[in-house]
Design a protein around this motif. Structure first.
Motif, mmCIF file in Angstrom:
data_model
loop_
_atom_site.group_PDB
_atom_site.id
_atom_site.type_symbol
_atom_site.label_atom_id
_atom_site.label_comp_id
_atom_site.label_asym_id
_atom_site.label_seq_id
_atom_site.Cartn_x
_atom_site.Cartn_y
_atom_site.Cartn_z
ATOM 1 N N ALA A 1 55.315 41.185 32.758
ATOM 2 C CA ALA A 1 54.491 42.381 32.568
ATOM 3 C C ALA A 1 53.041 42.064 32.915
ATOM 4 O O ALA A 1 52.481 41.069 32.442
ATOM 5 C CB ALA A 1 54.594 42.861 31.132
ATOM 6 N N LEU A 2 52.427 42.894 33.762
ATOM 7 C CA LEU A 2 51.044 42.647 34.179
ATOM 8 C C LEU A 2 50.067 42.850 33.031
ATOM 9 O O LEU A 2 50.271 43.688 32.155
ATOM 10 C CB LEU A 2 50.681 43.559 35.349
ATOM 11 C CG LEU A 2 51.445 43.361 36.658
ATOM 12 C CD1 LEU A 2 50.857 44.234 37.750
ATOM 13 C CD2 LEU A 2 51.473 41.902 37.091
ATOM 14 N N ARG A 3 48.996 42.068 33.077
ATOM 15 C CA ARG A 3 47.945 42.160 32.063
ATOM 16 C C ARG A 3 46.566 42.432 32.671
ATOM 17 O O ARG A 3 45.857 43.332 32.232
ATOM 18 C CB ARG A 3 47.903 40.866 31.249
ATOM 19 C CG ARG A 3 49.094 40.668 30.330
ATOM 20 C CD ARG A 3 49.035 39.319 29.644
ATOM 21 N NE ARG A 3 50.058 39.213 28.591
ATOM 22 C CZ ARG A 3 50.344 38.095 27.941
ATOM 23 N NH1 ARG A 3 49.687 36.969 28.239
ATOM 24 N NH2 ARG A 3 51.272 38.088 26.995
ATOM 25 N N VAL A 4 46.192 41.642 33.686
ATOM 26 C CA VAL A 4 44.821 41.696 34.210
ATOM 27 C C VAL A 4 44.847 41.639 35.734
ATOM 28 O O VAL A 4 45.593 40.847 36.322
ATOM 29 C CB VAL A 4 43.972 40.523 33.673
ATOM 30 C CG1 VAL A 4 42.564 40.566 34.270
ATOM 31 C CG2 VAL A 4 43.904 40.557 32.152
ATOM 32 N N ILE A 5 44.010 42.478 36.362
ATOM 33 C CA ILE A 5 43.842 42.479 37.814
ATOM 34 C C ILE A 5 42.350 42.363 38.114
ATOM 35 O O ILE A 5 41.553 43.202 37.673
ATOM 36 C CB ILE A 5 44.395 43.772 38.444
ATOM 37 C CG1 ILE A 5 45.887 43.921 38.122
ATOM 38 C CG2 ILE A 5 44.155 43.782 39.948
ATOM 39 C CD1 ILE A 5 46.447 45.287 38.469
ATOM 40 N N GLN A 6 41.974 41.326 38.858
ATOM 41 C CA GLN A 6 40.577 41.104 39.231
ATOM 42 C C GLN A 6 40.477 41.161 40.759
ATOM 43 O O GLN A 6 41.202 40.445 41.452
ATOM 44 C CB GLN A 6 40.118 39.719 38.771
ATOM 45 C CG GLN A 6 40.293 39.450 37.282
ATOM 46 C CD GLN A 6 39.143 39.993 36.468
ATOM 47 O OE1 GLN A 6 39.292 41.028 35.835
ATOM 48 N NE2 GLN A 6 38.026 39.317 36.466
ATOM 49 N N VAL A 7 39.585 41.991 41.271
ATOM 50 C CA VAL A 7 39.427 42.075 42.724
ATOM 51 C C VAL A 7 37.940 42.160 43.054
ATOM 52 O O VAL A 7 37.166 42.815 42.352
ATOM 53 C CB VAL A 7 40.196 43.286 43.301
ATOM 54 C CG1 VAL A 7 39.674 44.612 42.761
ATOM 55 C CG2 VAL A 7 40.195 43.269 44.818
ATOM 56 N N GLU A 8 37.550 41.453 44.102
ATOM 57 C CA GLU A 8 36.153 41.497 44.541
ATOM 58 C C GLU A 8 36.079 41.436 46.052
ATOM 59 O O GLU A 8 36.947 40.853 46.707
ATOM 60 C CB GLU A 8 35.353 40.347 43.933
ATOM 61 C CG GLU A 8 35.829 38.961 44.322
ATOM 62 C CD GLU A 8 35.066 37.861 43.595
ATOM 63 O OE1 GLU A 8 34.498 36.986 44.278
ATOM 64 O OE2 GLU A 8 35.050 37.888 42.352
ATOM 65 N N TYR A 9 35.062 42.083 46.583
ATOM 66 C CA TYR A 9 34.826 42.080 48.023
ATOM 67 C C TYR A 9 33.322 41.885 48.214
ATOM 68 O O TYR A 9 32.535 42.808 47.993
ATOM 69 C CB TYR A 9 35.292 43.398 48.632
ATOM 70 C CG TYR A 9 35.523 43.356 50.133
ATOM 71 C CD1 TYR A 9 34.872 42.432 50.954
ATOM 72 C CD2 TYR A 9 36.401 44.250 50.736
ATOM 73 C CE1 TYR A 9 35.096 42.397 52.320
ATOM 74 C CE2 TYR A 9 36.636 44.231 52.106
ATOM 75 C CZ TYR A 9 35.979 43.300 52.891
ATOM 76 O OH TYR A 9 36.205 43.275 54.250
#
Length: 392
Positions: free
Chosen positions: A164-172
């Motif tokens: 089960a997903l908990r955290v999504i971090q994305v940067e550009y």
């Protein structure tokens, strides 16, 4: 319907037209190279500039058989030809996406469009109705979804390998607008910082939408709410050059997104990290042939494009053996290849290869505009939570 006569053609390559992408344009050449890479298209018509004389001259320089001074002329003429274009690539500044897409869809021609979809949510919703009514294929070039290891990451997430997903971090992060480059006459900087041509988002619309789309694509989840801060650091600039925000996804999944074009030392640093109960994943665009898999309590594993442990989604997006790097152009080309399969399948009245439907389309374009609207609303209200109204 004008497209019906063309659909009977058994020509191996799809006849492609292009609007925009003329002198000084970066993305036009990328589209032309990508369209030819898998030998699925032949570029036969173009209106490459808003200046008719430049448009005709540029088409001649590129050896494009049929040149037009204006896109309206091109849509009408090509729709009436038995050998007219079957699909058009729209690679103009953002403010022209809607009018171009509408014109060619109304002419019965499939559309491949640069992102963001439009400059307003209202136009995006209207365009979605037009696409649905037309029954035509509409592709949106969020090209990072074409990378093999991005598709591998999505396949692993959806297969439950992270739990089960908990955290999504994305940067550009980029640094090319750290100074007022738009004041020097540099074409790309000039239109991207102009609200009349770019729309209401600067870095938000240009690269923030890519980060948003990538996170949603890999997670298989939409962003539902944002708490955002939009900033313009360069004095006198009319649009944002830095955005940062908290994200809320369904099922209690949390996230963060940062997009900046004033991050000194960064060239094209798109990075995604996804964490679940059992494992995590990390992918970086500047090293796109590797995906880091991090099972809880175990050593990290580096998965490589074409290497052991990769699945069918990644395999379909690979052109050359492992160890030979593939990158930006190949990822872009994968979208063109997938859309060619969708268009050909429609012409042949069959179901397309399921993997070809991974390409972002009109729905993702509308989501991108909901994202921009919600981010601007949140920032205007002191970073209060704002919902992506009507999101999936």
């Amino acid at each position: 319907m004008p497209g019906e006569a063309r659909s009977e053609s058994k020509h191996r390559r799809l006849r492609l037209g292009m609007v925009g992408g003329g002198p000084g344009a970066f993305i036009g050449a990328v589209h032309r190279i990508s369209a030819r890479m898998d030998d699925c298209y032949e570029l036969v018509a173009a209106a490459l500039s808003s200046d008719p004389e430049k448009s005709l001259a540029a088409a001649k320089d590129l050896h494009i058989p049929r040149a037009y001074g204006r896109f309206e002329e091109m849509a009408a003429a090509e729709a009436g030809r038995p050998d007219g274009i079957e699909v058009v690539a729209i690679v103009t500044p953002n403010h022209m996406h809607y009018v171009n897409a509408k014109k060619f869809l109304d002419a019965g021609i499939h559309v491949i469009c640069d992102k963001p979809l439009t400059t307003t949510l209202e136009d995006a919703l209207d365009l979605a109705k037009i696409v649905e009514r037309s029954g035509l294929i509409f592709g949106l070039t969020h090209n990072y979804t074409g990378y093999p290891m991005v598709r591998q990451a999505r396949e692993m997430v959806l297969a439950g390998e992270l739990g089960a997903l908990r955290v999504i971090q994305v940067e550009y992060a980029q640094d090319w607008l750290s100074t007022p480059l738009e004041r020097t006459g540099q074409k790309q900087a000039e239109w991207r910082t102009d609200p009349a041509r770019s729309g209401p988002g600067g870095s938000l619309g240009d690269i923030g939408t890519h980060a948003h789309n990538l996170a949603c694509f890999v997670a298989g989840l939409p962003v539902q709410q944002v708490a955002a801060e939009v900033t313009t650091f360069v004095p006198g600039r009319r649009l944002d050059d830095n955005v940062q925000m908290l994200l809320r996804f369904p099922k209690g999944v949390k996230g963060m997104l940062w997009a900046s074009q004033v991050a000194a030392g960064n060239e094209n640093n798109l990075r995604l990290r996804v964490y679940g109960e059992k494992a995590g994943l990390e992918w970086q665009q500047e090293n796109p042939n590797e995906l880091t898999f991090m099972p809880l309590g175990q050593p990290r594993r580096i998965m490589r494009r074409g290497g052991p442990g990769t699945g069918s989604a990644a395999a379909r997006a690979i052109r050359i053996p492992a160890g030979h790097p593939e990158g930006y152009l190949e990822a872009f080309a994968q979208l063109y290849k997938d859309l060619a399969e969708q268009i050909t399948a429609k012409r042949e009245r069959r179901s397309p290869d399921p993997q070809s439907t991974l390409v972002p389309g009109i729905a993702e374009g509308v989501e991108g505009m909901r994202f921009i609207s919600a981010v601007l609303e949140s920032s205007h209200k002191g970073s209060a939570w704002a919902a992506l109204s009507g999101s999936r």
